[in-house]
Scaffold this motif. Structure first.
Motif, PDB file in Angstrom:
ATOM      1  N   PRO A  85       0.816  -1.228   0.000  1.00 42.24           N
ATOM      2  CA  PRO A  85       0.000   0.000   0.000  1.00 42.24           C
ATOM      3  C   PRO A  85       0.847   1.274   0.000  1.00 42.24           C
ATOM      4  CG  PRO A  85      -0.841  -1.567   1.613  1.00 42.24           C
ATOM      5  CD  PRO A  85       0.408  -2.173   1.063  1.00 42.24           C
ATOM      6  N   ASP A  86       1.936   1.259   0.729  1.00 40.10           N
ATOM      7  CA  ASP A  86       2.788   2.443   0.793  1.00 40.10           C
ATOM      8  C   ASP A  86       3.421   2.725  -0.580  1.00 40.10           C
ATOM      9  OD1 ASP A  86       4.446   4.483   2.086  1.00 40.10           O
ATOM     10  OD2 ASP A  86       6.093   3.097   1.635  1.00 40.10           O
ATOM     11  N   PHE A  87       3.800   1.666  -1.267  1.00 39.60           N
ATOM     12  CA  PHE A  87       4.376   1.825  -2.603  1.00 39.60           C
ATOM     13  C   PHE A  87       3.319   2.383  -3.561  1.00 39.60           C
ATOM     14  CE2 PHE A  87       5.373   0.126  -6.850  1.00 39.60           C
ATOM     15  CZ  PHE A  87       6.624   0.690  -7.025  1.00 39.60           C
ATOM     16  N   ILE A  88       2.088   1.885  -3.451  1.00 40.16           N
ATOM     17  CA  ILE A  88       1.003   2.383  -4.319  1.00 40.16           C
ATOM     18  C   ILE A  88       0.761   3.869  -4.061  1.00 40.16           C
ATOM     19  CG2 ILE A  88      -1.473   2.203  -4.826  1.00 40.16           C
ATOM     20  CD1 ILE A  88      -1.231  -0.802  -4.378  1.00 40.16           C
ATOM     21  N   ASP A  89       0.805   4.268  -2.788  1.00 35.97           N
ATOM     22  CA  ASP A  89       0.621   5.687  -2.465  1.00 35.97           C
ATOM     23  C   ASP A  89       1.690   6.542  -3.136  1.00 35.97           C
ATOM     24  OD1 ASP A  89      -1.548   5.171  -0.917  1.00 35.97           O
ATOM     25  OD2 ASP A  89      -0.503   5.334   1.012  1.00 35.97           O
ATOM     26  N   ARG A  90       2.929   6.059  -3.058  1.00 31.58           N
ATOM     27  CA  ARG A  90       4.024   6.843  -3.650  1.00 31.58           C
ATOM     28  C   ARG A  90       3.923   6.889  -5.164  1.00 31.58           C
ATOM     29  NH1 ARG A  90       8.125   3.511  -0.692  1.00 31.58           N
ATOM     30  NH2 ARG A  90       9.643   4.249  -2.204  1.00 31.58           N
ATOM     31  N   LEU A  91       3.500   5.768  -5.732  1.00 32.71           N
ATOM     32  CA  LEU A  91       3.305   5.718  -7.187  1.00 32.71           C
ATOM     33  C   LEU A  91       2.185   6.686  -7.603  1.00 32.71           C
ATOM     34  CD1 LEU A  91       4.692   4.029  -9.334  1.00 32.71           C
ATOM     35  CD2 LEU A  91       2.909   2.294  -9.090  1.00 32.71           C
ATOM     36  N   SER A  92       1.113   6.700  -6.834  1.00 33.52           N
ATOM     37  CA  SER A  92      -0.010   7.602  -7.147  1.00 33.52           C
ATOM     38  C   SER A  92       0.434   9.060  -7.100  1.00 33.52           C
ATOM     39  CB  SER A  92      -1.164   7.403  -6.151  1.00 33.52           C
ATOM     40  OG  SER A  92      -1.542   6.052  -6.122  1.00 33.52           O
ATOM     41  N   ASP A  93       1.270   9.391  -6.130  1.00 32.49           N
ATOM     42  CA  ASP A  93       1.799  10.756  -6.054  1.00 32.49           C
ATOM     43  C   ASP A  93       2.671  11.073  -7.267  1.00 32.49           C
ATOM     44  OD1 ASP A  93       0.595  11.497  -3.698  1.00 32.49           O
ATOM     45  OD2 ASP A  93       2.280  10.902  -2.428  1.00 32.49           O
ATOM     46  N   ALA A  94       3.476  10.104  -7.669  1.00 28.21           N
ATOM     47  CA  ALA A  94       4.350  10.311  -8.834  1.00 28.21           C
ATOM     48  C   ALA A  94       3.508  10.493 -10.098  1.00 28.21           C
ATOM     49  CB  ALA A  94       5.311   9.137  -8.991  1.00 28.21           C
ATOM     50  N   ILE A  95       2.389   9.805 -10.161  1.00 30.59           N
ATOM     51  CA  ILE A  95       1.498   9.900 -11.328  1.00 30.59           C
ATOM     52  C   ILE A  95       0.814  11.266 -11.381  1.00 30.59           C
ATOM     53  CG2 ILE A  95      -0.746   9.066 -12.195  1.00 30.59           C
ATOM     54  CD1 ILE A  95       0.211   6.200 -11.377  1.00 30.59           C
ATOM     55  N   VAL A  96       0.233  11.674 -10.256  1.00 26.11           N
ATOM     56  CA  VAL A  96      -0.670  12.836 -10.269  1.00 26.11           C
ATOM     57  C   VAL A  96       0.075  14.146 -10.561  1.00 26.11           C
ATOM     58  CG1 VAL A  96      -0.711  13.516  -7.826  1.00 26.11           C
ATOM     59  CG2 VAL A  96      -2.816  13.553  -9.159  1.00 26.11           C
ATOM     60  N   CYS A  97       1.382  14.166 -10.326  1.00 23.12           N
ATOM     61  CA  CYS A  97       2.129  15.405 -10.597  1.00 23.12           C
ATOM     62  C   CYS A  97       2.313  15.659 -12.103  1.00 23.12           C
ATOM     63  CB  CYS A  97       3.477  15.396  -9.881  1.00 23.12           C
ATOM     64  SG  CYS A  97       4.671  14.285 -10.585  1.00 23.12           S
ATOM     65  N   HIS A  98       2.019  14.658 -12.931  1.00 26.61           N
ATOM     66  CA  HIS A  98       2.236  14.836 -14.374  1.00 26.61           C
ATOM     67  C   HIS A  98       1.309  15.874 -15.012  1.00 26.61           C
ATOM     68  CE1 HIS A  98       4.817  11.359 -14.006  1.00 26.61           C
ATOM     69  NE2 HIS A  98       5.250  11.597 -15.231  1.00 26.61           N
ATOM     70  N   GLY A  99       0.136  16.098 -14.422  1.00 28.06           N
ATOM     71  CA  GLY A  99      -0.788  17.069 -15.017  1.00 28.06           C
ATOM     72  C   GLY A  99      -0.165  18.451 -15.105  1.00 28.06           C
ATOM     73  N   GLU A 100       0.389  18.914 -14.004  1.00 28.39           N
ATOM     74  CA  GLU A 100       1.006  20.252 -13.967  1.00 28.39           C
ATOM     75  C   GLU A 100       2.323  20.270 -14.741  1.00 28.39           C
ATOM     76  OE1 GLU A 100      -0.938  19.218 -11.589  1.00 28.39           O
ATOM     77  OE2 GLU A 100      -2.186  20.964 -11.131  1.00 28.39           O
ATOM     78  N   ILE A 101       3.048  19.165 -14.710  1.00 30.17           N
ATOM     79  CA  ILE A 101       4.321  19.137 -15.453  1.00 30.17           C
ATOM     80  C   ILE A 101       4.037  19.315 -16.952  1.00 30.17           C
ATOM     81  CG2 ILE A 101       6.267  17.654 -16.126  1.00 30.17           C
ATOM     82  CD1 ILE A 101       6.272  16.521 -13.301  1.00 30.17           C
ATOM     83  N   MET A 102       2.983  18.664 -17.439  1.00 33.86           N
ATOM     84  CA  MET A 102       2.684  18.762 -18.881  1.00 33.86           C
ATOM     85  C   MET A 102       2.065  20.115 -19.239  1.00 33.86           C
ATOM     86  SD  MET A 102       1.651  14.864 -19.936  1.00 33.86           S
ATOM     87  CE  MET A 102       0.163  14.744 -18.962  1.00 33.86           C
ATOM     88  N   SER A 103       1.143  20.606 -18.421  1.00 30.57           N
ATOM     89  CA  SER A 103       0.532  21.903 -18.761  1.00 30.57           C
ATOM     90  C   SER A 103       1.588  23.008 -18.749  1.00 30.57           C
ATOM     91  CB  SER A 103      -0.602  22.248 -17.786  1.00 30.57           C
ATOM     92  OG  SER A 103      -0.105  22.445 -16.475  1.00 30.57           O
ATOM     93  N   SER A 104       2.503  22.939 -17.778  1.00 31.23           N
ATOM     94  CA  SER A 104       3.521  24.000 -17.689  1.00 31.23           C
ATOM     95  C   SER A 104       4.479  23.946 -18.875  1.00 31.23           C
ATOM     96  CB  SER A 104       4.292  23.911 -16.361  1.00 31.23           C
ATOM     97  OG  SER A 104       5.036  22.715 -16.302  1.00 31.23           O
ATOM     98  N   ALA A 105       4.709  22.750 -19.410  1.00 27.79           N
ATOM     99  CA  ALA A 105       5.576  22.650 -20.602  1.00 27.79           C
ATOM    100  C   ALA A 105       4.942  23.400 -21.776  1.00 27.79           C
ATOM    101  CB  ALA A 105       5.813  21.179 -20.963  1.00 27.79           C
ATOM    102  N   ILE A 106       3.621  23.280 -21.908  1.00 29.86           N
ATOM    103  CA  ILE A 106       2.927  23.964 -23.013  1.00 29.86           C
ATOM    104  C   ILE A 106       2.913  25.474 -22.783  1.00 29.86           C
ATOM    105  CG2 ILE A 106       0.711  24.227 -24.213  1.00 29.86           C
ATOM    106  CD1 ILE A 106       0.204  21.251 -23.708  1.00 29.86           C
ATOM    107  N   VAL A 107       2.586  25.885 -21.568  1.00 24.84           N
ATOM    108  CA  VAL A 107       2.515  27.332 -21.283  1.00 24.84           C
ATOM    109  C   VAL A 107       3.901  27.970 -21.458  1.00 24.84           C
ATOM    110  CG1 VAL A 107       2.050  29.060 -19.487  1.00 24.84           C
ATOM    111  CG2 VAL A 107       0.467  27.146 -19.828  1.00 24.84           C
TER     112      VAL A 107
END
Ligand code: ASP
Ligand code: MG
Length: 297
Positions: free
Chosen positions: A113-135
């Motif tokens: 479960p702890d690994f899944i939590d960390r993976l989920s955090d690593a996943i969810v940060c991609h939204g802002e990383i991608m939008s900021s690349a475009i902006v």
């Protein structure tokens, strides 16, 4: 110097991004632009995590939709000579980063479960990383910044909290000596102060990122660009007599946020109130409307 935060709907379409470009271009002074993920993308990233865990391979189609949406915006907003590089950046995050994270969840039933939590955090940060690349790519000479380098969280026994002291120091180090006019950073995303692993400030946390930057740098103001004209006297969907509140104190704004007004993420108010930095809530789709200003009495 001002800090301008653009929410998900403000960066979610070519129509809104054209407004963003104009709003940034109209600022004579130095600006730090803080962006959310494209509207709906954070929800999709979370939904795909759930699907992959449930062995529902439809997450792959959703991931392709996310990719196409970013590509479409690049085609519409980014100058020709920077499009190829920008598409490659998005493809790397999707085809290498996200796809491998999701397939790990899809293929394994026995992840801790702890690994899944960390993976989920690593996943969810991609939204802002991608939008900021475009902006960043759509604005000439915009300087990219990576918020996990200076927005730091720490774990207490019961919860994850902001490491306010370290964050303030790192924001100063990141921006204080810069002379370029336009800077772009991701809202919401952060890193653990000890491990460096990606974390975040909670759903809606991009406003908070922008407030932390504004406070640390003593910005002349913080502008929260959203899709409503400001704080309203009532919910305009149920009360047609609702009007925009032209000005309010920090305490009044805090009370309305705590009571559930969705306009600003509640932790946003305190850092700017302490520094007496005015906060403007403005509508990206109606930029000449006066909006709401939050300031001292
Ligand atoms: N993208 C994040 C969310 O949807 C953070 C934000 O938009 O403020 O919660
Ligand atoms: Mg928000």
């Amino acid at each position: 110097m001002k800090v301008l935060k653009f929410g998900g709907t403000s960066v979610g379409s070519a129509h809104s991004l054209n407004h963003v470009k104009e709003i940034v271009a109209a600022c004579p002074q130095q600006v730090i632009v803080v962006v959310s993920a494209l509207g709906g993308v954070t929800n999709q990233l979370i939904e795909m995590t759930r699907m992959a865990q449930a062995h529902d391979s439809n997450y792959e189609a959703m991931l392709q939709q996310v990719k196409i949406r970013h590509h479409d915006l690049i085609g519409q907003m980014v100058p020709e000579q920077r499009q190829h590089e920008c598409r490659q950046v998005i493809d790397t995050f999707i085809d290498e980063g996200l796809a491998s994270f999701y397939s790990l969840l899809y293929a394994n039933d026995e992840l801790a479960p702890d690994f899944i939590d960390r993976l989920s955090d690593a996943i969810v940060c991609h939204g802002e990383i991608m939008s900021s690349a475009i902006v960043t790519a759509m604005i000439d000479d915009a300087v990219p910044h990576f918020s996990p380098n200076f927005i730091k969280t720490m774990d207490t026994v019961t919860q994850r909290v902001l490491d306010a002291e370290t964050t303030e120091r790192l924001i100063r180090e990141e921006f204080e000596h810069r002379t370029e006019r336009v800077h772009v950073a991701q809202g919401f995303i952060a890193a653990d102060v000890e491990t460096g692993e990606k974390t975040n400030l909670g759903r809606g946390g991009s406003d908070f990122t922008a407030a932390l930057i504004a406070a640390a740098l003593d910005a002349e103001c913080l502008e929260i660009w959203t899709d409503v004209d400001g704080f309203m006297t009532a919910d305009p969907r149920t009360d047609p007599t609702a009007t925009v509140i032209p000005s309010m104190t920090y305490a009044e704004a805090q009370r309305m946020c705590d009571a559930g007004a969705k306009v600003i993420y509640p932790p946003t108010i305190a850092p700017v109130a302490l520094k007496h930095i005015p906060v403007w809530v403005k509508n990206t789709f109606n930029p000449t409307a006066p909006g709401t200003v939050i300031e001292d009495d």
